[in-house]
Each structure stands twice: as C-alpha cells, then as structure tokens.
Write an enzyme that holds these catalytic residues in place. Structure first.
Site, PDB file in Angstrom:
ATOM      1  CD  GLU A  48      15.257 -53.755  15.575  1.00 18.89           C
ATOM      2  OE1 GLU A  48      14.202 -54.425  15.462  1.00 18.89           O
ATOM      3  OE2 GLU A  48      16.265 -53.954  14.892  1.00 18.89           O
TER       4      GLU A  48
ATOM      5  CB  ALA B 122       8.941 -57.904  14.122  1.00 16.95           C
TER       6      ALA B 122
ATOM      7  CD  GLU C  54      15.590 -58.546  17.596  1.00 22.68           C
ATOM      8  OE1 GLU C  54      16.291 -58.487  18.624  1.00 22.68           O
ATOM      9  OE2 GLU C  54      14.899 -57.590  17.194  1.00 22.68           O
TER      10      GLU C  54
ATOM     11  N   GLY D  36      11.711 -55.346  17.587  1.00 22.66           N
ATOM     12  CA  GLY D  36      11.239 -54.214  16.784  1.00 22.66           C
ATOM     13  C   GLY D  36      10.655 -53.092  17.630  1.00 22.66           C
TER      14      GLY D  36
HETATM   15  N1  COA Z   1       4.861 -61.381  17.910  1.00 20.76           N
HETATM   16  C1  COA Z   1       3.657 -61.931  17.882  1.00 20.76           C
HETATM   17  N2  COA Z   1       2.888 -62.131  18.958  1.00 20.76           N
HETATM   18  C2  COA Z   1       3.391 -61.723  20.143  1.00 20.76           C
HETATM   19  C3  COA Z   1       4.658 -61.107  20.246  1.00 20.76           C
HETATM   20  C4  COA Z   1       5.412 -60.940  19.064  1.00 20.76           C
HETATM   21  N3  COA Z   1       6.599 -60.364  19.060  1.00 20.76           N
HETATM   22  N4  COA Z   1       4.888 -60.836  21.552  1.00 20.76           N
HETATM   23  C5  COA Z   1       3.795 -61.242  22.223  1.00 20.76           C
HETATM   24  N5  COA Z   1       2.899 -61.779  21.383  1.00 20.76           N
HETATM   25  C6  COA Z   1       1.585 -62.335  21.688  1.00 20.76           C
HETATM   26  C7  COA Z   1       1.696 -63.735  22.307  1.00 20.76           C
HETATM   27  O1  COA Z   1       1.843 -64.708  21.294  1.00 20.76           O
HETATM   28  C8  COA Z   1       0.381 -63.820  23.024  1.00 20.76           C
HETATM   29  O2  COA Z   1      -0.646 -64.073  22.084  1.00 20.76           O
HETATM   30  P1  COA Z   1      -1.770 -65.220  22.403  1.00 20.76           P
HETATM   31  O3  COA Z   1      -2.431 -64.745  23.657  1.00 20.76           O
HETATM   32  O4  COA Z   1      -2.656 -65.168  21.189  1.00 20.76           O
HETATM   33  O5  COA Z   1      -1.018 -66.487  22.569  1.00 20.76           O
HETATM   34  C9  COA Z   1       0.156 -62.398  23.538  1.00 20.76           C
HETATM   35  O6  COA Z   1       0.961 -61.570  22.706  1.00 20.76           O
HETATM   36  C10 COA Z   1       0.574 -62.206  24.975  1.00 20.76           C
HETATM   37  O7  COA Z   1       1.920 -62.611  25.104  1.00 20.76           O
HETATM   38  P2  COA Z   1       2.425 -63.661  26.172  1.00 20.76           P
HETATM   39  O8  COA Z   1       3.710 -64.261  25.678  1.00 20.76           O
HETATM   40  O9  COA Z   1       1.339 -64.620  26.538  1.00 20.76           O
HETATM   41  O10 COA Z   1       2.719 -62.709  27.414  1.00 20.76           O
HETATM   42  P3  COA Z   1       3.736 -62.956  28.616  1.00 20.76           P
HETATM   43  O11 COA Z   1       3.433 -61.924  29.643  1.00 20.76           O
HETATM   44  O12 COA Z   1       3.747 -64.379  29.037  1.00 20.76           O
HETATM   45  O13 COA Z   1       5.210 -62.648  27.994  1.00 20.76           O
HETATM   46  C11 COA Z   1       6.773 -61.416  26.659  1.00 20.76           C
HETATM   47  C12 COA Z   1       5.522 -61.354  27.553  1.00 20.76           C
HETATM   48  C13 COA Z   1       6.979 -60.026  26.076  1.00 20.76           C
HETATM   49  C14 COA Z   1       7.998 -61.797  27.524  1.00 20.76           C
HETATM   50  C15 COA Z   1       6.578 -62.460  25.548  1.00 20.76           C
HETATM   51  O14 COA Z   1       5.354 -62.192  24.900  1.00 20.76           O
HETATM   52  C16 COA Z   1       7.657 -62.472  24.502  1.00 20.76           C
HETATM   53  O15 COA Z   1       8.757 -62.973  24.738  1.00 20.76           O
HETATM   54  N6  COA Z   1       7.334 -61.961  23.284  1.00 20.76           N
HETATM   55  C17 COA Z   1       8.236 -61.991  22.154  1.00 20.76           C
HETATM   56  C18 COA Z   1       9.354 -61.006  22.317  1.00 20.76           C
HETATM   57  C19 COA Z   1      10.326 -61.093  21.159  1.00 20.76           C
HETATM   58  O16 COA Z   1      11.025 -62.069  20.978  1.00 20.76           O
HETATM   59  N7  COA Z   1      10.361 -60.031  20.350  1.00 20.76           N
HETATM   60  C20 COA Z   1      11.254 -59.940  19.233  1.00 20.76           C
HETATM   61  C21 COA Z   1      10.585 -60.361  17.996  1.00 20.76           C
HETATM   62  S1  COA Z   1      11.687 -60.275  16.608  1.00 20.76           S
END
Ligand code: COA
Length: 260
Positions: free
Chosen positions: A115, A66, A135, A112
């Site tokens: 999910e 999400a 989460e 999400g």
């Molecule tokens: N919500 C909003 N933005 C998200 C996102 C999310 N769930 N997951 C990734 N993004 C965005 C990042 O903020 C970043 O945006 P920016 O370039 O404007 O800063 C972009 O997507 C790229 O992500 P980034 O974190 O730089 O990539 P990465 O390769 O370093 O890491 C992940 C990849 C998937 C490990 C990391 O993005 C992450 O942990 N995301 C969240 C996962 C999460 O907790 N999901 C559950 C949400 S309830």
C-alpha cells in the site's frame, strides 16, 4: 534528520528514505508511520530536495506490512481509527506530495508495504521482490488504501483476485500487471531510481507539481481531472519556470528551472 526507524540521506537534489527495522522486515508500526510523516513533510518543504526515493533496509523486505503485533487485540473502533490515522498521516500524504516519490521495492512488499509502494507516484522493483495484499488471510481487508489503489493500478478484476487469494506476485508478474514500471537486478535498483530521478530533475518542479495534482484528481471522488488539468495548465503560465522553459527552447539553450 535523526529518526529511530528511518535513515534519511540527501545528495544532489535526491532524498532517500530507508525504513530501518530489518529484524521485523521493516513492518510499519505506529512510530514508523509518525516518523515517515515527519520525514515526508520536511523533505517536501526542503528547497534542496527535488525527488524522494523510499526503500527498505536489508535485502529481504521493502516493508512486510503493518505491524501485526500492534493491532492484534484491537476492536472495531480501534481498527477504523488505525486505518484513518494511517491513511491521513502517511498514505494520502505521500500520494499528494508536491515532489515525486519513487518506491524502490527491494524485497517483500506486503499489506501496508505494498500500500505504501502504491501510494508513491511510481514503483521500480528488484527482480527478487514479492508483492501482495495478504490481509484476508488474517481476517482483514487492506486498510491503508489498498482496495482502491490496487484497483486503479491493475484493474478491478486483478485487484479482486489478488485480495481474495491473498497471493503474492513476483516482480515480473507485477510488471506485466502494471503494478511496477521496471524490474532490475537487486544491485541496480538504487542506480535505476537515481537515473529516473535525474531525468525528472531536468524538468520544471512547478509543472511536475501541477501534473501530480491533475493525475491524482482523476482518481478522486468528487474531483474532475479534466477541470483540474485546465486550472493547473493555466497556472503554469504564471510561473518563472514557464518563462525559463520557453525562452530556453527559443534560444536553443538548456533550461535552468528554479521551481518558482
Ligand atoms: N508485522 C509484524 N512483524 C512482522 C511482520 C508484520 N507484518 N512481518 C514480519 N514480521 C516479523 C516476524 O514476526 C519476525 O519477527 P521475530 O523474528 O521477532 O519472530 C521477523 O519479522 C521475520 O519474519 P519471519 O516471518 O520470520 O520471516 P520469513 O522469511 O519466515 O517470512 C514473510 C517472511 C514476509 C512471508 C512473513 O514474515 C509474513 O508473512 N509476514 C506478514 C505479512 C503480512 O501478512 N502482512 C500484512 C499485514 S496487515
């Protein structure tokens, strides 16, 4: 169909929805959930469509969760509303869709995103995919059905571990846990899903619809899966598909199902 956050293509009975926010790793914001609701509803009603595939744009993510930026300032009431609306508009809609929905998990499927993949009828993953429900690392629990569907798919103990550790599974681990059905090379993901869709399309859409309802009923509180199966089994006998399927078998020809 024109959308801001999705690309929807149709070809020979198969519709492919691509969630298209690669700069945000296809994170599910409110607008995308709304568009997915519209897309699934339209495709369900489109008589040309027999199977729906869903994937994420780019080679990095299916859906990374999400959209955290949208809910970071929410209070308890807004949080509960977010989960309720999302479950109704997207996750329950997909699970209960009359047509088969296959998730083509092409990269991160987190929160999400996993999910959503779990709400689909089954999942195929590229071996580069990574799956998890992180989460609790954000001070949350999964709110789009993850605590329930993960336990249904992999069992209670494994669901507890995955959610408590907020860890990620590799595609092979997800396969051995029963979370995905197949793991393939990234460039074979779409083709594998299309091949599965083509096998499904040889069979009766009416029967498949009844099977989806019956299987789902066994996982719903207050519903009796066996009773649903009896009702759906009986209903098949009143369909043109049943007449076609049995007469094709008896006449040693290939059935041409119309989904009626
Ligand atoms: N919500 C909003 N933005 C998200 C996102 C999310 N769930 N997951 C990734 N993004 C965005 C990042 O903020 C970043 O945006 P920016 O370039 O404007 O800063 C972009 O997507 C790229 O992500 P980034 O974190 O730089 O990539 P990465 O390769 O370093 O890491 C992940 C990849 C998937 C490990 C990391 O993005 C992450 O942990 N995301 C969240 C996962 C999460 O907790 N999901 C559950 C949400 S309830």
């Amino acid at each position: 169909m024109k959308f801001e956050n999705l690309v929807v293509k149709q070809n020979s009975g198969i519709a492919m929805i691509t969630i298209n926010r690669p700069a945000k790793l296809n994170a599910l914001n409110k607008a995308t959930i709304e568009e997915l609701n519209q897309a699934f509803t339209k495709l369900e009603d489109d008589s040309e469509v027999r199977v729906i595939l869903i994937t994420g744009a780019g080679d990095k993510a299916f859906v990374a969760g999400a959209d955290i930026s949208e809910f970071a300032s929410f209070n308890a009431k807004e949080g509960a509303e977010l989960a309720a609306q999302g479950q109704k508009k997207l996750f329950d809609t997909v699970e209960n869709l009359k047509k088969p929905v296959i998730a083509a998990v092409n990269g991160f499927a987190l929160g999400g995103g996993l999910e959503l993949a779990m709400a689909c009828h089954f999942r195929v993953a590229s071996f580069t995919a990574k799956m998890g429900l992180p989460e609790t690392s954000l001070g949350l629990i999964p709110g789009y059905g993850g605590t329930q569907r993960l336990a249904h798919l992999v069992g209670k103990g494994k669901a507890m571990e995955m959610i408590m550790t907020a860890g990620m599974l590799s595609a092979d681990e997800a396969n051995s846990w029963g979370l995905v059905n197949h793991v393939v090379e990234p460039d074979e993901l779409t083709e594998t899903c299309v091949n599965l869709a083509q096998k499904i399309m040889k069979n009766s859409p009416r029967a498949i619809e009844g099977a989806i309802r019956s299987i789902n009923a066994g996982f719903k509180d207050g519903e009796d899966g066996y009773a649903t199966e009896i009702k759906e089994f009986g209903a098949c006998f009143g369909t043109e598909d049943f007449k076609e399927g049995t007469s094709a078998f008896l006449n040693k020809r290939k059935a041409e199902f119309k989904g009626k």
